[in-house]
Design a protein around this motif. Structure first.
Motif, short mmCIF file in Angstrom:
data_model
loop_
_atom_site.label_atom_id
_atom_site.label_comp_id
_atom_site.label_asym_id
_atom_site.label_seq_id
_atom_site.Cartn_x
_atom_site.Cartn_y
_atom_site.Cartn_z
N TRP A 1 6.90 3.89 -26.23
CA TRP A 1 8.14 4.35 -25.61
C TRP A 1 9.20 3.26 -25.56
O TRP A 1 10.39 3.54 -25.66
N THR B 1 11.35 8.18 -22.93
CA THR B 1 10.25 7.43 -22.33
C THR B 1 8.89 7.81 -22.93
O THR B 1 7.85 7.46 -22.39
N TYR B 2 8.92 8.50 -24.06
CA TYR B 2 7.68 8.96 -24.69
C TYR B 2 7.40 8.18 -25.97
O TYR B 2 8.33 7.76 -26.67
N GLN C 1 -1.11 7.33 -27.41
CA GLN C 1 -1.53 8.72 -27.49
C GLN C 1 -1.53 9.24 -28.92
O GLN C 1 -2.49 9.86 -29.37
N VAL D 1 13.14 12.47 -24.81
CA VAL D 1 11.90 11.76 -25.11
C VAL D 1 12.07 10.26 -25.04
O VAL D 1 11.29 9.51 -25.61
N ALA E 1 5.81 13.77 -30.51
CA ALA E 1 5.96 13.02 -29.27
C ALA E 1 4.67 13.16 -28.46
O ALA E 1 3.95 14.16 -28.58
N GLY E 2 4.39 12.16 -27.66
CA GLY E 2 3.22 12.19 -26.82
C GLY E 2 3.35 13.18 -25.68
O GLY E 2 4.36 13.88 -25.54
N THR E 3 2.32 13.24 -24.85
CA THR E 3 2.31 14.21 -23.76
C THR E 3 2.76 13.62 -22.43
O THR E 3 3.13 14.37 -21.53
N GLN E 4 2.69 12.30 -22.32
CA GLN E 4 3.04 11.67 -21.06
C GLN E 4 4.00 10.51 -21.31
O GLN E 4 3.89 9.82 -22.33
N PRO E 5 4.92 10.26 -20.39
CA PRO E 5 5.84 9.14 -20.56
C PRO E 5 5.15 7.79 -20.33
O PRO E 5 4.06 7.73 -19.76
N THR F 1 3.62 5.75 -22.23
CA THR F 1 2.33 5.49 -22.87
C THR F 1 2.57 4.96 -24.27
O THR F 1 3.66 5.13 -24.83
#
Length: 123
Positions: free
Chosen positions: A50, A28-29, A104, A26, A95-99, A101
């Motif tokens: 991130w 980059t999340y 979120q 994670v 953790a978020g769903t997309q790197p 970001t």
């Protein structure tokens, strides 16, 4: 994505406590913390982008809680001070769903949850 929270416990009002969440894959999340008090819905507490440059807090914890992350250790922290009985809850890291970001989690867009860790604040 794996998230493992720890650090909860029983403390008196006014005390400090630090929660940790060990993560994998994670880096980059966006990461963050939510909490769920008995009989209530899970709510956002804090999140960090991130790259660690942006942080967000619920109004109820601003000035008392600090979120940080160490990507080299794959860990996100929640330093809690000035704890109040109303902070009693199970705390979950997320953790978020997309790197790459930043916002979120504060918008309740969650990709992965860790197991909770119980924080109990006595008066």
């Amino acid at each position: 994505v794996q998230l493992q929270a720890s650090g909860g416990g029983l403390v008196q009002a006014g005390a400090s406590l630090r929660l940790s969440c060990a993560t994998s894959n994670v880096g980059t999340y966006g990461l963050g913390w939510f909490r769920q008090a008995p009989g209530k819905e899970r709510t956002f507490v804090a999140s960090i982008s991130w790259n660690g440059r942006s942080t967000y807090y619920a109004d109820s914890v601003k000035g008392r809680f600090t979120i940080s992350r160490e990507n080299a250790k794959n860990t996100v922290y929640l330093q809690m001070s000035g704890l109040k009985p109303e902070d009693t809850a199970v705390y979950y890291c997320a953790a978020g769903t997309q790197p790459y970001t930043s916002t979120q989690l504060r918008r309740n867009i969650v990709g992965s949850w860790g197991q909770g860790t119980l924080v109990t604040v006595s008066s």
